[in-house]
Design a protein around this motif. Structure first.
Motif, mmCIF file in Angstrom:
data_model
loop_
_atom_site.group_PDB
_atom_site.id
_atom_site.type_symbol
_atom_site.label_atom_id
_atom_site.label_comp_id
_atom_site.label_asym_id
_atom_site.label_seq_id
_atom_site.Cartn_x
_atom_site.Cartn_y
_atom_site.Cartn_z
ATOM 1 N N VAL A 64 20.838 -8.983 -12.200
ATOM 2 C CA VAL A 64 20.413 -10.029 -13.375
ATOM 3 C C VAL A 64 20.126 -11.104 -12.551
ATOM 4 N N ARG A 192 13.932 -6.939 -10.882
ATOM 5 C CA ARG A 192 14.923 -7.519 -11.617
ATOM 6 C C ARG A 192 15.271 -6.513 -12.944
ATOM 7 N N PHE A 193 16.411 -6.831 -13.429
ATOM 8 C CA PHE A 193 16.918 -6.359 -14.673
ATOM 9 C C PHE A 193 16.400 -7.203 -15.809
ATOM 10 N N ASP A 194 15.632 -6.598 -16.914
ATOM 11 C CA ASP A 194 15.328 -7.483 -17.939
ATOM 12 C C ASP A 194 15.765 -6.609 -19.251
ATOM 13 N N PRO A 195 16.744 -7.348 -19.899
ATOM 14 C CA PRO A 195 17.250 -6.648 -21.066
ATOM 15 C C PRO A 195 16.177 -6.328 -22.207
ATOM 16 N N VAL A 198 14.582 -2.969 -22.253
ATOM 17 C CA VAL A 198 15.469 -1.689 -22.626
ATOM 18 C C VAL A 198 14.575 -0.682 -23.448
ATOM 19 N N GLN A 334 8.743 -2.161 -14.892
ATOM 20 C CA GLN A 334 9.780 -1.864 -15.529
ATOM 21 C C GLN A 334 10.749 -1.120 -14.760
ATOM 22 N N THR A 337 14.466 -2.551 -14.127
ATOM 23 C CA THR A 337 15.396 -2.500 -15.347
ATOM 24 C C THR A 337 16.025 -0.954 -15.696
ATOM 25 N N THR A 340 18.634 0.417 -13.284
ATOM 26 C CA THR A 340 19.727 -0.163 -13.342
ATOM 27 C C THR A 340 20.601 0.150 -14.582
ATOM 28 N N LEU A 341 19.595 0.673 -15.853
ATOM 29 C CA LEU A 341 19.851 1.089 -16.854
ATOM 30 C C LEU A 341 20.615 2.483 -16.553
#
Length: 401
Positions: A64, A192-195, A198, A334, A337, A340-341
């Motif tokens: 994040v 990067r993680f981008d919620p 999801v 993506q 993300t 990470t997910l």
């Protein structure tokens, strides 16, 4: 150039191995801790699961805030290793059956997010068309590092406290050594993680099935690594073998450590015969081992160890390939993300199975506990077979399903 690359990659790999010994340092001495402090099943499980939870928290936080991009990787790695080693050694100064020791294990897990993924980032700077092999090498280092504390417990058998000290000392040395490593180029930016992504990622059916396969794999992996040592300790004790702790530790080191070769072989063959082929084969074998190994606790020693070694190889051989599937199936923007997910959910699933094993073992014995783990690879195999049948599978490993 080749010599410089080989030397740098070798040092990074050895440093990874030495620092990752912290992950299972307390788990490796569980038989002694349970005997000396009368630790229950829940507290025993927390010695492993709290590290996994910490790793999830650390990985998500790093993704994040982009910490791996904002901090020079060698320094990030070194600081993480020093903090993790310090948290590990502080276990010696708190009640071993209290909450504080679990908090320290959690901190160790958080710091693992600055070691394992960042080590991959450093190795990637040397990638020249051999990324699959290098990723397999780092997963192998994770595997051997997880096995190392069991060897420490034999090398310094006088007191479990010396095992904790040895693991921390190993990480401190690695933290210094990694600062002298030369990188092969400028590290690329970490995705990067981008919620907000999801929902879109989960709507991608092939990608979702790759994640399902990973979830089944994670249901089995860390529970096996965390409890195989205690299972073998009981098996040796039942046989009235002299020094059952030494024999179980050596056996566990071999069983977990040999998985490093399984990881390398899995990466090598996945690039050549296909990712779903390797993951399906590995889960079929590991699931079969999980289903039967508990029933062989009283079998001839050689037969029991052979089954456990086959399990140790197959349980990790497919690990890196699930991440490779995500990288190849997700839209480029993506990938961060999605990875990470996948990792966060996978490690959370592992928390559940780790805590279930001792509960089921007390109720139905080790056969029931390990057979329960076979559910993961069975469901994971179904997911990967379904992925293999989808048109998108042609995107995997250059068209090799």
């Amino acid at each position: 150039m080749r010599r410089s690359k080989s030397f740098a990659v070798s040092i990074i790999t050895v440093c990874q191995l030495m620092a990752l010994a912290l992950w299972f340092s307390a788990t490796a001495v569980l038989p002694q801790l349970r005997s000396e402090f009368n630790i229950g099943a829940v507290q025993s499980s927390l010695f492993t699961s709290s590290v996994l939870l910490g790793f999830v928290l650390g990985t998500v936080t790093s993704a994040v805030f982009g910490l791996a991009d904002r901090i020079e990787p060698r320094r990030f790695w070194a600081v993480s290793a020093i903090i993790a080693a310090t948290a590990n050694i502080l276990i010696l100064f708190v009640p071993i059956d209290g909450v504080m020791v679990i908090l320290l294990r959690l901190i160790t897990g958080v710091c693992m997010a600055g070691i394992y993924p960042v080590g991959m980032k450093m190795v990637a700077t040397w990638s020249r068309g051999d990324t699959g092999f290098l990723v397999g090498l780092l997963v192998g280092a994770l595997t051997m590092g997880s096995a190392l504390p069991h060897l420490f417990s034999v090398a310094v058998p006088l007191d479990w406290r010396l095992v904790i000290v040895a693991a921390s000392a190993s990480a401190y040395i690695a933290a210094i050594a990694v600062l002298f490593v030369h990188l092969g180029g400028t590290p690329g930016r970490s995705p990067r993680f981008d919620p907000r992504m999801v929902g879109k990622i989960w709507a991608n059916k092939p990608l979702r099935h790759a994640c399902y396969g990973y979830f089944g794999h994670m249901w089995e992996l860390y529970a096996m690594w965390g409890w195989i040592g205690l299972f073998l300790y009981g098996a040796f004790s039942d046989r009235m073998v002299d020094n059952p702790g030494v024999w179980s530790a050596l056996s566990t080191f071999a069983i977990v450590g040999v998985g490093a070769f399984g990881s390398l072989a899995g990466g090598y063959y996945a690039d050549r015969i296909g990712r779903t082929t390797v993951t399906i084969a590995a889960m079929v074998v590991s699931g079969a081992c999980a289903l039967v190994v508990g029933a062989f606790a009283d079998a001839p020693f050689a037969l029991l160890i052979v089954i456990c070694i086959i399990w140790g190889i197959s349980v990790i051989a497919d690990s890196a390939q699930f991440s490779s599937c995500v990288i190849e199936l997700a839209d480029p923007h993506q990938v961060g993300t999605a990875l990470t997910l996948q990792n966060a959910i996978g490690f959370l699933i592992a928390l559940v199975s780790i805590h279930l094993v001792p509960v089921i073992a007390d109720w139905a014995g080790w056969w029931g506990a390990f057979a329960m783990l076979s559910i993961g690879p069975v469901l994971g195999t179904v997911a990967m077979v379904r992925l293999r049948m989808m048109p998108a599978a042609s995107l995997l490993a250059g068209g090799r399903k």
